[in-house]
Design an enzyme around this catalytic site. Structure first.
Site, PDB file in Angstrom:
ATOM      1  N   ALA A 288     -28.460  45.617 -11.886  1.00  0.00           N
ATOM      2  CA  ALA A 288     -27.665  44.638 -11.396  1.00  0.00           C
ATOM      3  C   ALA A 288     -27.578  43.604 -12.603  1.00  0.00           C
ATOM      4  CB  ALA A 288     -28.030  43.858 -10.270  1.00  0.00           C
ATOM      5  N   LYS A 289     -26.746  42.667 -12.766  1.00  0.00           N
ATOM      6  CA  LYS A 289     -26.526  41.599 -13.850  1.00  0.00           C
ATOM      7  C   LYS A 289     -28.002  41.067 -14.298  1.00  0.00           C
ATOM      8  CE  LYS A 289     -21.699  41.381 -14.388  1.00  0.00           C
ATOM      9  NZ  LYS A 289     -20.449  40.969 -13.933  1.00  0.00           N
ATOM     10  N   ARG A 290     -28.789  40.852 -13.278  1.00  0.00           N
ATOM     11  CA  ARG A 290     -29.999  40.143 -13.439  1.00  0.00           C
ATOM     12  C   ARG A 290     -30.866  40.891 -14.301  1.00  0.00           C
ATOM     13  NH1 ARG A 290     -29.246  41.103  -8.179  1.00  0.00           N
ATOM     14  NH2 ARG A 290     -30.923  42.620  -7.372  1.00  0.00           N
TER      15      ARG A 290
END
Ligand code: GLU
Length: 283
Positions: A244-246
């Site tokens: 995920a982008k995190r």
């Protein structure tokens, strides 16, 4: 052949994006075709200009050269509005005033591939109430899925190398095509853009297989050509979950800062060789 990579500028690109972009780039170049970039920046509240610049810098670092100027969804709003007008004139859209909380509260509704299936609260509002509420209440526009499916009949699409797949768009229920906070939904914008850009092969993650059923329906409703699709496995992190982008450790900026060679990484990804700890999995 024309392929595309379509990042949403809402965070840093990670290894999964690089994998997708490397596959799409290679497919185009191996066939003497074009590779284009589209910036999916229609979500004004989450899109950020610095992520646009960073995404292009990441692709550049990977050595994935692209043709022409990147297309910006934020420049394509008239095309989305025109398609919505067409569908509205055919009686295929209705305004929906429900909040997320309303929908959750009325949920005896089952879940479909796009999340909760809309229970249809606003589908049968009397016209007078609709007109009145449209004047002063925020609303999105939903597709009358039953009518849309009745209008097009059974549809299918081609997964490259695997043959045809029946499109089950009904499973999504009455999807949103224009959001309260954005002039088009991902489904509408992406379908229109792929057609306008002349994309012949859509290469993207297998998490979007069910979305393709909806895109095929929209193509049929709007008289658009249907590209070939290739849905690839997703890059998972050391915890076995898709990136995920995190996940900062998997960001391309982190690999670059660690002195990794960009084009070599792209070549490895394309060949299915992932950095230690990462793996490819079908959802
Ligand atoms: N902007 C979309 C995403 O990042 C593109 C999906 C697609 O390739 O259609 O998920």
């Amino acid at each position: 052949m024309l392929t595309r990579f379509a990042p949403s500028p809402t965070g840093d690109l990670h290894l999964g994006h690089a994998y997708s972009a490397a596959l799409a780039h290679h497919a185009a170049r191996a066939a003497g075709g074009q590779f284009r970039i589209r910036i999916d920046d229609i979500d004004g509240s989450r899109s950020r200009e610095d992520y646009v610049a960073a995404s292009l810098a990441d692709l550049d670092w990977l050595g994935l050269d692209w043709d022409g100027e990147p297309v910006r969804q934020s420049n394509r709003l008239p095309a989305y509005a025109a398609a919505l007008d067409t569908l509205r004139a055919r009686g295929l859209l209705y305004p929906c005033f429900c909040t997320r909380a309303d929908i959750v509260a009325s949920l005896a509704a089952p879940h479909g591939p796009s999340g909760a299936i809309y229970p249809g609260t606003c589908r049968t509002l009397p016209n007078a109430e609709r007109e009145r509420r449209m004047a002063d209440e925020p609303h999105c526009w939903r597709l009358y899925m039953w009518r849309a499916v009745a209008a097009t009949g059974d549809l299918d699409w081609e997964e490259a190398g695997q043959g045809r797949r029946a499109a089950d768009s009904q499973a999504h229920g009455d999807i949103v095509l224009a959001r309260k906070d954005a002039p088009a939904s991902y489904h509408l914008a992406s379908t229109l853009d792929d057609a306008a850009m002349g994309v012949t092969h859509v290469i993207r993650g297998a998490d979007l297989i069910a979305s393709t059923d909806v895109h095929r329906l929209l193509q049929a409703l709007l008289g658009l050509p249907t590209p070939l699709y290739r849905h690839h496995a997703l890059v998972c992190g050391p915890d076995g979950r898709r990136l995920a982008k995190r996940d900062a450790a998997a960001s391309l900026a982190a690999f670059r800062d660690a002195g990794i060679d960009g084009p070599a990484l792209a070549a490895d990804l394309r060949a299915g060789r992932l950095p230690t700890g990462y793996s490819l999995q079908m959802p």
